[in-house]
Design an enzyme around this catalytic site. Structure first.
Site, PDB file in Angstrom:
ATOM      1  N   ASP A  11       0.843  -1.062   0.135  1.00 41.40           N
ATOM      2  CA  ASP A  11      -0.014   0.054   0.165  1.00 41.40           C
ATOM      3  C   ASP A  11       1.050   1.348   0.050  1.00 41.40           C
ATOM      4  O   ASP A  11       1.709   1.357   0.463  1.00 41.40           O
ATOM      5  CB  ASP A  11      -0.679   0.005   1.358  1.00 41.40           C
ATOM      6  CG  ASP A  11      -2.168   1.009   0.994  1.00 41.40           C
ATOM      7  OD1 ASP A  11      -2.463   1.361   0.178  1.00 41.40           O
ATOM      8  OD2 ASP A  11      -2.980   1.049   2.065  1.00 41.40           O
ATOM      9  N   GLY A  14       0.261   5.277  -4.506  1.00 42.10           N
ATOM     10  CA  GLY A  14      -0.563   6.427  -4.815  1.00 42.10           C
ATOM     11  C   GLY A  14       0.302   7.926  -4.121  1.00 42.10           C
ATOM     12  O   GLY A  14       0.503   8.853  -4.746  1.00 42.10           O
ATOM     13  N   ARG A  15       0.228   7.691  -2.648  1.00 40.60           N
ATOM     14  CA  ARG A  15       0.767   8.673  -2.028  1.00 40.60           C
ATOM     15  C   ARG A  15       2.065   9.028  -2.365  1.00 40.60           C
ATOM     16  O   ARG A  15       2.764   9.989  -2.440  1.00 40.60           O
ATOM     17  CB  ARG A  15       0.499   8.345  -0.449  1.00 40.60           C
ATOM     18  CG  ARG A  15      -0.746   8.714   0.098  1.00 40.60           C
ATOM     19  CD  ARG A  15      -0.966   8.130   1.214  1.00 40.60           C
ATOM     20  NE  ARG A  15      -1.569   6.498   1.286  1.00 40.60           N
ATOM     21  CZ  ARG A  15      -1.816   5.664   2.370  1.00 40.60           C
ATOM     22  NH1 ARG A  15      -1.527   6.080   3.589  1.00 40.60           N
ATOM     23  NH2 ARG A  15      -2.024   4.590   1.973  1.00 40.60           N
ATOM     24  N   ARG A  24      -0.604   8.645 -10.103  1.00 40.91           N
ATOM     25  CA  ARG A  24      -0.643   7.545  -9.229  1.00 40.91           C
ATOM     26  C   ARG A  24      -0.011   6.362 -10.043  1.00 40.91           C
ATOM     27  O   ARG A  24       0.643   5.546  -9.193  1.00 40.91           O
ATOM     28  CB  ARG A  24      -2.144   7.264  -8.780  1.00 40.91           C
ATOM     29  CG  ARG A  24      -2.729   8.397  -8.022  1.00 40.91           C
ATOM     30  CD  ARG A  24      -4.303   8.035  -7.810  1.00 40.91           C
ATOM     31  NE  ARG A  24      -4.233   6.557  -7.195  1.00 40.91           N
ATOM     32  CZ  ARG A  24      -4.142   6.278  -5.811  1.00 40.91           C
ATOM     33  NH1 ARG A  24      -3.728   7.234  -4.991  1.00 40.91           N
ATOM     34  NH2 ARG A  24      -4.346   5.311  -5.362  1.00 40.91           N
ATOM     35  N   HIS A  28       2.562   3.197  -8.818  1.00 39.31           N
ATOM     36  CA  HIS A  28       2.430   1.794  -9.329  1.00 39.31           C
ATOM     37  C   HIS A  28       3.595   1.077  -9.888  1.00 39.31           C
ATOM     38  O   HIS A  28       4.121  -0.184  -9.717  1.00 39.31           O
ATOM     39  CB  HIS A  28       1.003   1.559  -9.987  1.00 39.31           C
ATOM     40  CG  HIS A  28      -0.121   1.796  -9.227  1.00 39.31           C
ATOM     41  ND1 HIS A  28      -0.478   1.733  -7.839  1.00 39.31           N
ATOM     42  CD2 HIS A  28      -1.140   2.788  -9.685  1.00 39.31           C
ATOM     43  CE1 HIS A  28      -1.368   2.089  -7.474  1.00 39.31           C
ATOM     44  NE2 HIS A  28      -2.088   2.846  -8.472  1.00 39.31           N
ATOM     45  N   GLU A  58     -12.319  -4.726  -4.780  1.00 34.66           N
ATOM     46  CA  GLU A  58     -12.727  -3.437  -4.193  1.00 34.66           C
ATOM     47  C   GLU A  58     -12.040  -2.523  -5.237  1.00 34.66           C
ATOM     48  O   GLU A  58     -12.450  -1.363  -5.474  1.00 34.66           O
ATOM     49  CB  GLU A  58     -12.618  -3.043  -3.071  1.00 34.66           C
ATOM     50  CG  GLU A  58     -13.502  -3.763  -2.002  1.00 34.66           C
ATOM     51  CD  GLU A  58     -13.191  -5.271  -1.664  1.00 34.66           C
ATOM     52  OE1 GLU A  58     -13.918  -6.194  -1.667  1.00 34.66           O
ATOM     53  OE2 GLU A  58     -12.016  -5.559  -1.451  1.00 34.66           O
ATOM     54  N   ASN A  59     -10.853  -2.857  -5.751  1.00 32.14           N
ATOM     55  CA  ASN A  59      -9.962  -1.892  -6.504  1.00 32.14           C
ATOM     56  C   ASN A  59     -10.540  -1.417  -7.842  1.00 32.14           C
ATOM     57  O   ASN A  59     -10.207  -0.574  -8.619  1.00 32.14           O
ATOM     58  CB  ASN A  59      -8.540  -2.285  -6.685  1.00 32.14           C
ATOM     59  CG  ASN A  59      -7.753  -2.114  -5.481  1.00 32.14           C
ATOM     60  OD1 ASN A  59      -6.640  -2.949  -5.302  1.00 32.14           O
ATOM     61  ND2 ASN A  59      -7.960  -1.264  -4.673  1.00 32.14           N
ATOM     62  N   ARG A  62     -11.719   2.040  -8.548  1.00 32.48           N
ATOM     63  CA  ARG A  62     -10.962   3.339  -9.008  1.00 32.48           C
ATOM     64  C   ARG A  62     -11.281   3.749 -10.385  1.00 32.48           C
ATOM     65  O   ARG A  62     -11.843   2.988 -11.195  1.00 32.48           O
ATOM     66  CB  ARG A  62      -9.475   2.756  -8.748  1.00 32.48           C
ATOM     67  CG  ARG A  62      -9.214   2.359  -7.484  1.00 32.48           C
ATOM     68  CD  ARG A  62      -7.868   2.227  -7.136  1.00 32.48           C
ATOM     69  NE  ARG A  62      -7.450   1.813  -5.980  1.00 32.48           N
ATOM     70  CZ  ARG A  62      -6.426   1.793  -5.190  1.00 32.48           C
ATOM     71  NH1 ARG A  62      -5.262   2.398  -5.877  1.00 32.48           N
ATOM     72  NH2 ARG A  62      -6.235   1.685  -3.880  1.00 32.48           N
ATOM     73  N   SER A 182      -8.014  -5.086   4.792  1.00 28.33           N
ATOM     74  CA  SER A 182      -8.469  -4.803   3.410  1.00 28.33           C
ATOM     75  C   SER A 182      -8.904  -6.163   2.537  1.00 28.33           C
ATOM     76  O   SER A 182      -8.662  -6.166   1.276  1.00 28.33           O
ATOM     77  CB  SER A 182      -7.638  -3.859   2.480  1.00 28.33           C
ATOM     78  OG  SER A 182      -7.647  -2.790   3.283  1.00 28.33           O
TER      79      SER A 182
HETATM   80  C1  IPE Z   1      -5.392  -2.834  -0.386  1.00 29.53           C
HETATM   81  O1  IPE Z   1      -4.987  -1.700  -0.406  1.00 29.53           O
HETATM   82  C2  IPE Z   1      -5.237  -3.643  -1.752  1.00 29.53           C
HETATM   83  C3  IPE Z   1      -4.038  -3.759  -2.446  1.00 29.53           C
HETATM   84  C4  IPE Z   1      -2.967  -3.357  -1.853  1.00 29.53           C
HETATM   85  C5  IPE Z   1      -3.931  -4.313  -3.711  1.00 29.53           C
HETATM   86  P1  IPE Z   1      -6.163  -0.300  -0.734  1.00 29.53           P
HETATM   87  O2  IPE Z   1      -5.449   0.825  -0.814  1.00 29.53           O
HETATM   88  O3  IPE Z   1      -6.872  -0.749  -1.842  1.00 29.53           O
HETATM   89  O4  IPE Z   1      -6.973  -0.462   0.439  1.00 29.53           O
HETATM   90  P2  IPE Z   1      -7.844   0.484   1.428  1.00 29.53           P
HETATM   91  O5  IPE Z   1      -8.734   1.285   0.566  1.00 29.53           O
HETATM   92  O6  IPE Z   1      -6.773   1.458   2.012  1.00 29.53           O
HETATM   93  O7  IPE Z   1      -8.545  -0.364   2.582  1.00 29.53           O
HETATM   94  C1  IPE Z   2      -1.538   0.190  -3.368  1.00 25.86           C
HETATM   95  O1  IPE Z   2      -1.377   1.520  -3.451  1.00 25.86           O
HETATM   96  C2  IPE Z   2      -1.615  -0.457  -4.774  1.00 25.86           C
HETATM   97  C3  IPE Z   2      -3.035  -1.230  -4.763  1.00 25.86           C
HETATM   98  C4  IPE Z   2      -3.995  -0.797  -4.397  1.00 25.86           C
HETATM   99  C5  IPE Z   2      -3.051  -1.667  -6.302  1.00 25.86           C
HETATM  100  P1  IPE Z   2      -2.619   2.649  -3.476  1.00 25.86           P
HETATM  101  O2  IPE Z   2      -2.979   2.826  -4.949  1.00 25.86           O
HETATM  102  O3  IPE Z   2      -3.511   2.240  -2.478  1.00 25.86           O
HETATM  103  O4  IPE Z   2      -1.663   3.635  -2.824  1.00 25.86           O
HETATM  104  P2  IPE Z   2      -2.507   5.000  -1.812  1.00 25.86           P
HETATM  105  O5  IPE Z   2      -2.913   4.199  -0.707  1.00 25.86           O
HETATM  106  O6  IPE Z   2      -3.513   5.672  -2.565  1.00 25.86           O
HETATM  107  O7  IPE Z   2      -1.294   5.836  -1.616  1.00 25.86           O
HETATM  108 MG    MG Z   3      -4.167   2.302  -0.585  1.00 22.32          MG
END
Ligand code: IPE
Ligand code: IPE
Ligand code: MG
Length: 226
Positions: A11, A14-15, A24, A28, A58-59, A62, A182
């Site tokens: 995780d 994106g940040r 973002r 990745h 759940e992704n 996005r 998650s």
């Molecule tokens: C969990 O991260 C899913 C993956 C790392 C693939 P998310 O960023 O989707 O989960 P939440 O929204 O913080 O719970």
């Molecule tokens: C985790 O990073 C990767 C996936 C969920 C695929 P995020 O995309 O959730 O990054 P943040 O949490 O928004 O920083």
């Molecule tokens: Mg995340």
């Protein structure tokens, strides 16, 4: 003690990208690169199985462009690493609902091909959780048993999970400071140790992994006993 099976909730991509003023998807791509050195490092240490949460059920919520980038990244990763997996006798497992209409035929084919080509290997396992949700996994397993008229037991559920044969998770590592699962490996992590770090996934170096291993070493695991 060394964990036999580690699950990574990757995780914070994106940040991480936002901090550099980048889109973002840049995060990745950078995040996917982390796996390259990390797998070798942990296999050399003696860990048998590594599970990576790459894309959750759940992704899909996005933005379409980000979803596409994440799906493309998986295909690229599989293509790039298949020769290394074969060379190092590493089995690739993809856990998740691959029958979903949302996954293109071409993606499905490429993934399945790589999975088949490495299916004989047992020494090291890389398990990518893609279109994965733990609840969905358990529902799938129970439905498979019901359809065949088999009895539902802890063992029979386990044997019908997408992760069949990989064993319980000993250690879950989640980066980026969030402290939740998650929908990741809920069944398999019943007795897992949970390690949370503020480090964002693209910054997760082998040294960060060693910190998690050292922390794990000091845990006293009792499994309900004394
Ligand atoms: C969990 O991260 C899913 C993956 C790392 C693939 P998310 O960023 O989707 O989960 P939440 O929204 O913080 O719970
Ligand atoms: C985790 O990073 C990767 C996936 C969920 C695929 P995020 O995309 O959730 O990054 P943040 O949490 O928004 O920083
Ligand atoms: Mg995340």
């Amino acid at each position: 003690m060394l964990p036999k099976h580690i699950g990574f909730i990757m995780d914070g991509n994106g940040r991480w990208a936002k901090k550099q003023g980048k889109p973002r998807s840049f995060g990745h791509a950078k995040g996917a690169e982390v796996l390259e050195g990390l797998c070798d490092h942990l296999f050399e240490k003696g860990v048998r199985c590594l599970s990576f949460y790459a894309f959750s059920t759940e992704n899909w919520s996005r933005p379409e462009e980000e979803v596409k980038k994440l799906n493309d990244l998986l295909v690229k990763f599989v293509k790039k690493f298949l020769p290394t997996f074969i060379k190092n006798k590493t089995r690739l497992v993809i856990s998740g609902d691959l029958t979903s209409q949302r996954i293109s035929d071409s993606t499905r084919k490429k993934i399945m091909n790589a999975v088949e080509k490495t299916s004989e290997f047992t020494e090291h396992i890389v398990n990518i959780c893609y279109n994965y949700g733990s609840r969905s996994e358990i529902v799938h397993a129970v439905n498979a048993l019901l359809e065949r008229g088999e009895s539902v037991t802890e063992r029979s559920i386990e044997e019908n999970l997408w992760t069949n044969g990989l064993g319980d998770v000993d250690l879950i590592v989640r980066t980026s400071g969030e402290q939740r699962l998650s929908n990741f490996l809920l069944w398999q992590s019943a007795y897992a140790e949970l390690y949370f770090t503020d480090c964002l996934w693209p910054d997760f170096t082998n040294d960060e992994a060693d910190k998690a291993l050292m922390w794990f070493e000091n845990r006293k695991r009792t499994f309900g006993g004394v």
